[in-house]
Design a protein around this motif. Structure first.
Motif, short mmCIF file in Angstrom:
data_model
loop_
_atom_site.label_atom_id
_atom_site.label_comp_id
_atom_site.label_asym_id
_atom_site.label_seq_id
_atom_site.Cartn_x
_atom_site.Cartn_y
_atom_site.Cartn_z
N LEU A 77 0.83 -1.20 0.00
CA LEU A 77 0.00 0.00 0.00
C LEU A 77 0.86 1.25 0.00
O LEU A 77 0.57 2.23 -0.71
CB LEU A 77 -0.92 -0.01 1.22
N GLY A 81 0.90 3.93 -3.01
CA GLY A 81 0.57 5.31 -2.66
C GLY A 81 1.67 6.27 -3.06
O GLY A 81 1.40 7.38 -3.54
N TRP A 93 -3.96 10.20 -2.04
CA TRP A 93 -4.61 10.19 -0.72
C TRP A 93 -5.91 9.39 -0.78
O TRP A 93 -6.18 8.55 0.08
CB TRP A 93 -4.88 11.62 -0.29
N SER A 96 -5.12 5.67 -1.13
CA SER A 96 -4.67 5.09 0.13
C SER A 96 -5.81 4.95 1.13
O SER A 96 -5.92 3.92 1.82
CB SER A 96 -3.55 5.95 0.74
N VAL A 249 -0.78 4.32 6.89
CA VAL A 249 -1.40 4.40 5.57
C VAL A 249 -1.40 5.82 5.02
O VAL A 249 -1.53 6.03 3.81
CB VAL A 249 -2.85 3.86 5.59
N GLY A 252 2.13 7.05 2.58
CA GLY A 252 2.45 6.71 1.19
C GLY A 252 2.34 7.90 0.23
O GLY A 252 3.27 8.18 -0.52
#
Length: 404
Positions: A77, A81, A93, A96, A249, A252
């Protein structure tokens, strides 16, 4: 950097899939970058972007394989991202967060997961885990009301994960939770008027007296301690630590924005004079060379912090162990430092390029606005992360926030 800081238990098949997904994301960069100004101006990621991301499988990274998802890992992820973020911060954004909210759904009981994906396996999920709503116990479930913001990705979602408090359960592990609500039952208020990440359309969701079945409630304190409601305990992805995952998260896209800024400086400096000096090219000037070196190193440092946290997160989940408080504190610190280093990399590039960085025709100003906004998300707050981590190094635990 495909295997640097990677979790030891990552299989070659998983690494191959990751490389393929990153390559797919790279292939979309020209289109996403071409739409970046439109995304910013219209304050919403274009449907064209969402369609190509979905077609490439980049919106199914965290969906269970049981429903046709790719069920990858947090390192994947982050890398996806980052790649999308090199083209457009807002699109990264949303990518993600739609994936991250699918991961939240994977923590719920099987019936709740079926509600979301059994009939519509490509359903997408937005969310706000901040408990800004209330849940009142009724027969069979809860009556939920509230206002939730910022709901990133809600313009492209079918469901929402929403944070609630339960006054009737005060003092118990059920006092704070997350619930699953169809977007069709919620209203969206256009409130996202911001300087950066404008295209995320992170507007406000509202609902009044919505019925939520009992199986669509999950205790947050239980989740923070790694006690999830999913019966599929052999699925490592949905055994990862809750708070470190929620923070990580967000990094990224910021890794991608830092990389984009470094790329812009390397590309543009050779073609521009250094104003009021004898240098015919900025790239000949030691000041620009040092700025590029330091910005690139900071962008790398941001990646290394984020990838270390992802390795710790993924490895513990695969090993079937839950990280202790100190390990989780370090992961949260890593996420905060990744944001700080990425933001500083962009600042150095802007300083090296001078006032021209902020011309509306220069994509660097959008990169700067996006990272200045996104790096200040509450879950990433580096000062809070540092206090939590610093205290944990002294053996002081649980005095700052339950979100560790």
């Amino acid at each position: 950097m495909s295997i640097i800081m990677d979790a030891p238990r990552t299989t070659e098949a998983a690494r191959a899939l990751r490389a393929d997904l990153v390559e797919r994301a790279a292939g979309l960069r020209p289109l996403l970058a071409g739409n970046a100004d439109l995304t910013d101006r219209e304050r919403e990621v274009p449907q064209e972007n969402i369609a190509v991301l979905a077609e490439a499988g980049l919106l199914s990274l965290m969906r269970p394989a049981r429903y046709g998802g790719l069920q990858t890992d947090f390192r994947t992820l982050l890398e996806v991202g980052r790649e999308v973020g090199r083209a457009c911060g807002s699109t990264a954004w949303v990518t993600s967060l739609l994936n991250a909210n699918a991961w939240f759904v994977g923590l719920f009981p099987a019936q709740a997961q079926d509600d979301v994906w059994a009939d519509t396996p490509d359903a997408r999920v937005a969310g706000v885990v901040t408990p800004s709503g209330t849940a009142r116990v009724v027969e069979g479930g809860y009556r939920v009301s509230g206002r939730w913001a910022p709901a990133s990705g809600c313009a492209h979602a079918d469901w929402a994960v929403l944070g609630v408090t339960r006054p009737d359960a005060e003092g118990t592990s059920d006092a704070v939770g997350i619930v699953l609500v169809p977007m069709s039952e919620l209203a969206v208020e256009d409130t996202w008027f911001v300087a950066g990440m404008r295209g995320t359309a992170s507007n406000t969701l509202t609902g009044e007296d919505l019925f939520v079945p009992a199986h669509r409630f999950h205790s947050v304190p239980e989740a923070v301690e790694g006690r999830y409601a999913t019966p599929f305990t052999d699925e490592a992805l949905y055994q990862a630590a809750f708070v470190p995952a929620a923070a990580l998260v967000l990094t990224g896209p910021q890794l991608g924005l830092a990389a984009a800024a470094v790329d812009l400086l390397a590309e543009r400096a050779p073609q521009r004079r250094l104003t009021m000096t004898s240098y015919a090219s900025q790239s000949e000037a030691p000041t620009t060379q040092l700025a590029l070196a330091n910005a690139a190193s900071l962008a790398d440092s941001a990646q290394l912090h984020a990838y270390r946290a992802a390795a710790d997160l993924d490895e513990a989940a695969r090993a079937g162990t839950f990280p202790d408080y100190d390990a989780r504190a370090r992961m949260r610190m890593d996420a905060g430092m990744a944001a700080v280093h990425a933001r500083e990399a962009v600042r150095l590039v802007c300083s090296a390029q001078g006032a021209a960085s902020f011309g509306e025709s220069n994509p660097l100003q959008r990169v700067w606005r996006d990272i200045e906004t996104s790096s200040r998300h509450a879950v990433l707050n580096p000062e809070v992360a540092a206090e939590i981590y610093g205290k944990s190094l002294f053996g002081i635990r649980g005095t700052v926030s339950v979100m560790v």
